[in-house]
Write a protein that holds these residues in place. Sequence first.
Motif, PDB file in Angstrom:
ATOM      1  N   GLU A 162      10.324  36.341 -17.800  1.00 18.80           N
ATOM      2  CA  GLU A 162      11.569  36.136 -18.528  1.00 18.80           C
ATOM      3  C   GLU A 162      11.524  36.839 -19.881  1.00 18.80           C
ATOM      4  N   SER A 163      12.685  37.138 -20.407  1.00 16.68           N
ATOM      5  CA  SER A 163      12.758  37.767 -21.721  1.00 16.68           C
ATOM      6  C   SER A 163      12.249  36.825 -22.800  1.00 16.68           C
ATOM      7  N   MET A 164      12.739  35.600 -22.812  1.00 17.59           N
ATOM      8  CA  MET A 164      12.265  34.559 -23.725  1.00 17.59           C
ATOM      9  C   MET A 164      11.435  33.569 -22.920  1.00 17.59           C
ATOM     10  N   GLN A 165      10.185  33.398 -23.297  1.00 12.85           N
ATOM     11  CA  GLN A 165       9.252  32.613 -22.490  1.00 12.85           C
ATOM     12  C   GLN A 165       8.871  31.314 -23.210  1.00 12.85           C
ATOM     13  N   TYR A 166       9.192  30.192 -22.573  1.00 10.57           N
ATOM     14  CA  TYR A 166       8.917  28.884 -23.167  1.00 10.57           C
ATOM     15  C   TYR A 166       8.078  27.994 -22.257  1.00 10.57           C
ATOM     16  N   PHE A 167       7.471  28.564 -21.237  1.00 12.64           N
ATOM     17  CA  PHE A 167       6.782  27.742 -20.249  1.00 12.64           C
ATOM     18  C   PHE A 167       5.607  26.966 -20.827  1.00 12.64           C
ATOM     19  N   HIS A 168       5.052  27.439 -21.970  1.00 13.18           N
ATOM     20  CA  HIS A 168       3.902  26.751 -22.558  1.00 13.18           C
ATOM     21  C   HIS A 168       4.257  25.357 -23.063  1.00 13.18           C
ATOM     22  N   TYR A 169       5.537  25.028 -23.104  1.00 16.75           N
ATOM     23  CA  TYR A 169       5.971  23.670 -23.449  1.00 16.75           C
ATOM     24  C   TYR A 169       5.340  22.652 -22.493  1.00 16.75           C
ATOM     25  N   TYR A 170       5.104  23.056 -21.251  1.00 18.85           N
ATOM     26  CA  TYR A 170       4.567  22.147 -20.239  1.00 18.85           C
ATOM     27  C   TYR A 170       3.039  22.137 -20.217  1.00 18.85           C
ATOM     28  N   LEU A 171       2.394  22.958 -21.037  1.00 17.52           N
ATOM     29  CA  LEU A 171       0.948  23.084 -21.040  1.00 17.52           C
ATOM     30  C   LEU A 171       0.344  22.435 -22.276  1.00 17.52           C
ATOM     31  N   ASN A 172      -0.942  22.161 -22.212  1.00 22.96           N
ATOM     32  CA  ASN A 172      -1.668  21.716 -23.407  1.00 22.96           C
ATOM     33  C   ASN A 172      -1.999  22.912 -24.294  1.00 22.96           C
ATOM     34  N   ASP A 173      -2.292  24.041 -23.655  1.00 21.47           N
ATOM     35  CA  ASP A 173      -2.607  25.279 -24.363  1.00 21.47           C
ATOM     36  C   ASP A 173      -1.299  26.006 -24.674  1.00 21.47           C
ATOM     37  N   ARG A 174      -0.910  26.018 -25.941  1.00 19.76           N
ATOM     38  CA  ARG A 174       0.374  26.610 -26.320  1.00 19.76           C
ATOM     39  C   ARG A 174       0.218  27.898 -27.126  1.00 19.76           C
ATOM     40  N   VAL A 175      -0.901  28.577 -26.907  1.00 19.35           N
ATOM     41  CA  VAL A 175      -1.155  29.840 -27.596  1.00 19.35           C
ATOM     42  C   VAL A 175      -0.303  30.952 -26.980  1.00 19.35           C
TER      43      VAL A 175
END
Length: 346
Positions: A162-175
């Motif tokens: 995706e152009s804007m990526q926000y999937f790390h919201y669901y992860l513990n690792d948000r780097v």
Amino acid sequence: MKKPVIILADTDYGYLEALEIKYIERFGSQIEMEVITEPAYFAAFFSVQREADVLVVSEDLYNDELKKHDIAKIVILGEDIRQSALNDGTVYVDKYSNLKDIVNESTYDLVLKKTESGKLGGQPKIVTVCSASGGAGVTTVALGLCRSLAERHKRVLYLNSESMQYFHYYLNDRVCLDTEACRLMRQAGPNLYGAVRAFIRTEGFSFLPPLPAAAELLQISPETYRKLAEQAKEFGEYDYIVVDTENVCSVSASALIARSDCVLIIMRQDEISVEKTKILEQNMDCSDKEKFMFVCNCYDTAQESALKKNNGGRYISAYIRKITGRVTLEALEKSEGIESLTYLLL
């Protein structure tokens, strides 16, 4: 073909145990490991001719006599040094750098045991997850699927295009992906996967961290992710490469879908989502039922379903129930429908 042999040698037992775990997480039973922590045993072990694919050894145990053994690659663990490589296959790395980076560096060109298909554990598959309408839950389905496959001991790589990526919201690792990795993605060279492989992180399954800004601002083409998926498949260290994509009718998405082994088209039960999916089918040949699967996400039996009224003969492969409460990886993996979808891919 014998399993590759990796020898780890360091007098720091705690450090070596942590490093050993990283190798096991990456390769499991596909390698043979020898772990040495005692200097006396190390000397005795190498008093006879040895053969190995990789030797990872601390600077205080290393000596030039080790080069006389049949060892394809020697990685020397030093302190406060920059990574450097010599012409004889010896590599110096900072002992206290990221352990995963040490694993990647030591095994980058390692040839693992292959099956008759020529790939690790069977032919890897590219699974593209897409939708004809926004808000259908492509990312949550893709992440839930990755988690479910990983729980069944499959090696999974998740790529978000995706152009804007926000999937790390669901992860513990948000780097987010760092500057150097973004530069490599922008260049998209012929060895793209090899270049960015060291930046891949793991949280049950592997994933390339999200971009720190919009792909357009970073001048990273959507086509880059297709190249990355294809090269990862060719490399052969994952069973599944799951690609989360948007704008399914774009040129880059069409090229990705054409090269995918399986395409999951996510929809909801409302009339707008169903109609948009119909339009998608009019513009894309989805007749291959083994490749194209329609998935109804956030299905609610208490709500009216446009699928019943306007299905058009479409077969729904899985109904994923609506999650109540906070959406987490654990909740996604355990949600009703993800399990049945997982077994369709196994």
